[in-house]
Design a protein around this motif. Structure first.
Motif, PDB file in Angstrom:
ATOM      1  N   ASP A  43      -7.862 -15.593  -7.562  1.00  0.00           N
ATOM      2  CA  ASP A  43      -8.024 -16.171  -8.899  1.00  0.00           C
ATOM      3  C   ASP A  43      -8.107 -15.035  -9.969  1.00  0.00           C
ATOM      4  OD1 ASP A  43     -10.491 -15.419  -9.206  1.00  0.00           O
ATOM      5  OD2 ASP A  43     -11.409 -17.503  -9.472  1.00  0.00           O
ATOM      6  N   PRO A  44      -8.051 -15.519 -11.297  1.00  0.00           N
ATOM      7  CA  PRO A  44      -8.175 -14.300 -12.547  1.00  0.00           C
ATOM      8  C   PRO A  44      -9.525 -13.489 -12.295  1.00  0.00           C
ATOM      9  CG  PRO A  44      -7.215 -16.286 -13.349  1.00  0.00           C
ATOM     10  CD  PRO A  44      -7.416 -16.799 -12.060  1.00  0.00           C
ATOM     11  N   GLN A  45     -10.478 -14.245 -11.859  1.00  0.00           N
ATOM     12  CA  GLN A  45     -11.784 -13.319 -11.665  1.00  0.00           C
ATOM     13  C   GLN A  45     -11.923 -12.637 -10.507  1.00  0.00           C
ATOM     14  OE1 GLN A  45     -11.635 -16.844 -12.675  1.00  0.00           O
ATOM     15  NE2 GLN A  45     -11.466 -16.137 -14.778  1.00  0.00           N
ATOM     16  N   GLY A  46     -10.776 -12.429  -9.558  1.00  0.00           N
ATOM     17  CA  GLY A  46     -10.786 -11.831  -8.463  1.00  0.00           C
ATOM     18  C   GLY A  46     -11.513 -12.444  -7.292  1.00  0.00           C
ATOM     19  N   ARG A  47     -11.921 -14.001  -7.305  1.00  0.00           N
ATOM     20  CA  ARG A  47     -12.415 -14.418  -6.040  1.00  0.00           C
ATOM     21  C   ARG A  47     -11.332 -14.895  -5.384  1.00  0.00           C
ATOM     22  NH1 ARG A  47     -15.759 -18.840  -9.921  1.00  0.00           N
ATOM     23  NH2 ARG A  47     -13.493 -18.757 -10.893  1.00  0.00           N
ATOM     24  N   TRP A  48     -11.786 -14.607  -3.963  1.00  0.00           N
ATOM     25  CA  TRP A  48     -10.860 -15.191  -3.008  1.00  0.00           C
ATOM     26  C   TRP A  48     -10.810 -16.780  -2.671  1.00  0.00           C
ATOM     27  CZ3 TRP A  48      -7.020 -12.592  -0.550  1.00  0.00           C
ATOM     28  CH2 TRP A  48      -6.644 -13.249   0.337  1.00  0.00           C
ATOM     29  N   MET A  49      -9.990 -17.386  -2.741  1.00  0.00           N
ATOM     30  CA  MET A  49      -9.693 -19.071  -2.925  1.00  0.00           C
ATOM     31  C   MET A  49      -9.238 -19.704  -1.762  1.00  0.00           C
ATOM     32  SD  MET A  49     -10.859 -19.038  -5.931  1.00  0.00           S
ATOM     33  CE  MET A  49     -10.993 -20.687  -6.531  1.00  0.00           C
ATOM     34  N   ALA A  50      -9.725 -19.275  -0.488  1.00  0.00           N
ATOM     35  CA  ALA A  50      -9.381 -19.763   0.714  1.00  0.00           C
ATOM     36  C   ALA A  50     -10.669 -19.662   1.772  1.00  0.00           C
ATOM     37  CB  ALA A  50      -8.064 -19.188   1.442  1.00  0.00           C
ATOM     38  N   ARG A  51     -10.789 -20.562   2.798  1.00  0.00           N
ATOM     39  CA  ARG A  51     -12.082 -20.371   3.582  1.00  0.00           C
ATOM     40  C   ARG A  51     -12.076 -19.243   4.163  1.00  0.00           C
ATOM     41  NH1 ARG A  51     -10.086 -25.951   5.215  1.00  0.00           N
ATOM     42  NH2 ARG A  51      -9.594 -24.872   7.193  1.00  0.00           N
ATOM     43  N   TYR A  52     -11.068 -18.523   4.702  1.00  0.00           N
ATOM     44  CA  TYR A  52     -11.042 -17.267   5.646  1.00  0.00           C
ATOM     45  C   TYR A  52     -10.499 -16.059   4.700  1.00  0.00           C
ATOM     46  CZ  TYR A  52     -10.749 -14.463   9.529  1.00  0.00           C
ATOM     47  OH  TYR A  52     -10.676 -13.097  10.279  1.00  0.00           O
ATOM     48  N   ILE A  53     -10.977 -15.001   4.862  1.00  0.00           N
ATOM     49  CA  ILE A  53     -10.778 -13.697   4.567  1.00  0.00           C
ATOM     50  C   ILE A  53     -10.137 -12.873   5.496  1.00  0.00           C
ATOM     51  CG2 ILE A  53     -11.237 -11.922   3.065  1.00  0.00           C
ATOM     52  CD1 ILE A  53     -13.514 -13.529   1.860  1.00  0.00           C
ATOM     53  N   PRO A  54      -8.856 -12.561   5.694  1.00  0.00           N
ATOM     54  CA  PRO A  54      -8.428 -11.639   6.772  1.00  0.00           C
ATOM     55  C   PRO A  54      -9.255 -10.538   7.045  1.00  0.00           C
ATOM     56  CG  PRO A  54      -6.559 -12.675   5.705  1.00  0.00           C
ATOM     57  CD  PRO A  54      -7.696 -12.947   4.815  1.00  0.00           C
ATOM     58  N   ALA A  55      -9.523 -10.102   7.973  1.00  0.00           N
ATOM     59  CA  ALA A  55     -10.516  -8.804   8.396  1.00  0.00           C
ATOM     60  C   ALA A  55      -9.843  -7.502   7.868  1.00  0.00           C
ATOM     61  CB  ALA A  55     -10.517  -8.426   9.884  1.00  0.00           C
ATOM     62  N   ARG A  56      -8.455  -7.363   7.626  1.00  0.00           N
ATOM     63  CA  ARG A  56      -7.942  -6.304   7.067  1.00  0.00           C
ATOM     64  C   ARG A  56      -8.456  -5.992   5.503  1.00  0.00           C
ATOM     65  NH1 ARG A  56      -6.724  -1.690   9.412  1.00  0.00           N
ATOM     66  NH2 ARG A  56      -5.441  -2.740  10.755  1.00  0.00           N
ATOM     67  N   LEU A  57      -8.643  -7.222   4.948  1.00  0.00           N
ATOM     68  CA  LEU A  57      -9.061  -7.259   3.504  1.00  0.00           C
ATOM     69  C   LEU A  57     -10.451  -6.753   3.542  1.00  0.00           C
ATOM     70  CD1 LEU A  57      -6.997 -10.067   1.924  1.00  0.00           C
ATOM     71  CD2 LEU A  57      -6.237  -7.662   1.782  1.00  0.00           C
ATOM     72  N   ARG A  58     -11.009  -7.268   4.377  1.00  0.00           N
ATOM     73  CA  ARG A  58     -12.635  -7.151   4.229  1.00  0.00           C
ATOM     74  C   ARG A  58     -12.969  -5.862   4.547  1.00  0.00           C
ATOM     75  NH1 ARG A  58     -14.535 -10.213   8.568  1.00  0.00           N
ATOM     76  NH2 ARG A  58     -12.703 -11.305   8.985  1.00  0.00           N
ATOM     77  N   SER A  59     -12.111  -5.168   5.207  1.00  0.00           N
ATOM     78  CA  SER A  59     -12.553  -3.500   5.312  1.00  0.00           C
ATOM     79  C   SER A  59     -12.420  -2.763   4.216  1.00  0.00           C
ATOM     80  CB  SER A  59     -11.663  -2.970   6.546  1.00  0.00           C
ATOM     81  OG  SER A  59     -10.180  -2.822   6.029  1.00  0.00           O
ATOM     82  N   TYR A  60     -11.757  -3.232   3.190  1.00  0.00           N
ATOM     83  CA  TYR A  60     -11.599  -2.448   2.057  1.00  0.00           C
ATOM     84  C   TYR A  60     -13.018  -1.809   1.518  1.00  0.00           C
ATOM     85  CZ  TYR A  60      -9.925  -1.309  -2.704  1.00  0.00           C
ATOM     86  OH  TYR A  60      -9.272  -0.470  -3.777  1.00  0.00           O
ATOM     87  N   PRO A  61     -12.875  -0.570   1.004  1.00  0.00           N
ATOM     88  CA  PRO A  61     -11.831   0.331   0.594  1.00  0.00           C
ATOM     89  C   PRO A  61     -11.703   1.328   1.842  1.00  0.00           C
ATOM     90  CG  PRO A  61     -13.789   1.306  -0.668  1.00  0.00           C
ATOM     91  CD  PRO A  61     -14.206  -0.108   0.412  1.00  0.00           C
ATOM     92  N   PHE A  62     -12.110   1.055   2.957  1.00  0.00           N
ATOM     93  CA  PHE A  62     -12.042   1.766   4.320  1.00  0.00           C
ATOM     94  C   PHE A  62     -11.152   1.733   5.074  1.00  0.00           C
ATOM     95  CE2 PHE A  62     -16.684   1.870   2.766  1.00  0.00           C
ATOM     96  CZ  PHE A  62     -16.757   3.501   2.693  1.00  0.00           C
TER      97      PHE A  62
END
Length: 263
Positions: free
Chosen positions: A75-94
């Motif tokens: 969303d415009p505030q940068g919030r993730w708007m789904a129940r699950y966040i894929p692992a690759r995104l959760r590893s950012y910025p590494f």
């Protein structure tokens, strides 16, 4: 902003610190992301999955949008708007980088992430002994497990390719402006050919099952039902943009499930 990936080392980061991402604004223009076998169930219940052709092979990805540069789950505030966040995104910025002929990967960090600061501004990269700090070591462990899953996923995909179970896929959302179709068509996308899958003999089916390709194939097929959800998200986003200018023209667009949350 282009990524500036740098290997983590005492020379580069002994006098620096890092902070975990507080939102997902960095992914707001990312239309798809790689996923692995252990995520199949959660991903297929929310995102469409396809196989995209890259560097002479195929990669399993989840679609976050219907156009390049679009992520409908941020969303415009940068919030993730789904129940699950894929692992690759959760590893950012590494991330991990692999060097030819070297058994161990390099831990890397995106210096353009604005999450890197001077000592004392966040978590340290290294202890005084020169070892990775415990908080950063946890990222290394996570990325190592993710890499193991990535290789298992690649093996499953190889079995699918060997059995010629893929067919080209074109996606055109109903909400996309017909005059702008060229900007919404992804290229190199493939899906499982269900008729070929059903025609496999017992030996090929067993091989596919043993390589984890069978579960991947069915999850990918089922996930395509989520394309309707993406199309709905796109229509809702455009409706909100239009209502800001002309509230009287606001349409009633009601999601069919509770998969998505909106502010």
């Amino acid at each position: 902003m282009a990524s500036q990936v740098l290997a983590v080392s005492p020379e580069n980061h002994a006098q620096k610190s890092w902070r975990p991402a507080s939102n997902y604004q960095f992914a707001s223009t990312v239309p798809m992301g790689s996923v692995v076998l252990s995520e199949l169930g959660k991903v297929a219940s929310i995102f469409p999955m396809v196989l995209v052709e890259r560097q002479g092979g195929f990669e399993l990805v989840a679609l976050f949008g219907l156009q390049n540069g679009q992520n409908l789950f941020v969303d415009p505030q940068g919030r993730w708007m789904a129940r699950y966040i894929p692992a690759r995104l959760r590893s950012y910025p590494f991330s991990l980088a692999f060097r030819e002929g070297m058994p161990d990967p390099l831990l890397c960090v995106d210096e353009s992430s604005r999450l890197i600061g001077e000592v004392g501004e966040g978590e340290p990269f290294f202890e005084t002994s020169g070892k990775l700090a415990p908080q950063l070591q946890s990222f290394v462990n996570f990325l190592g497990a993710l890499e193991k899953e990535r290789r298992a996923t690649a093996t499953a995909i190889e079995a699918i390719v060997k059995l010629q179970l893929l067919k080209p896929l074109k996606i055109k959302g109903a909400a996309v402006d017909p005059a702008d179709l060229s900007s919404c068509d992804f290229t190199g996308l493939h899906a499982i050919d269900e008729s070929r899958l059903q025609a496999l003999d017992a030996a090929d089916l067993t091989m596919l099952r043993d390589q984890k390709g069978l579960s991947l194939a069915y999850a990918q097929l089922l996930s395509l039902y989520q394309l309707e959800s993406l199309d709905l998200l796109l229509r809702m986003r455009r409706q909100r943009q239009a209502s800001a200018e002309a509230p009287a023209k606001q349409q009633d667009l009601t999601p069919g499930s509770d998969v998505f949350r909106f502010s």
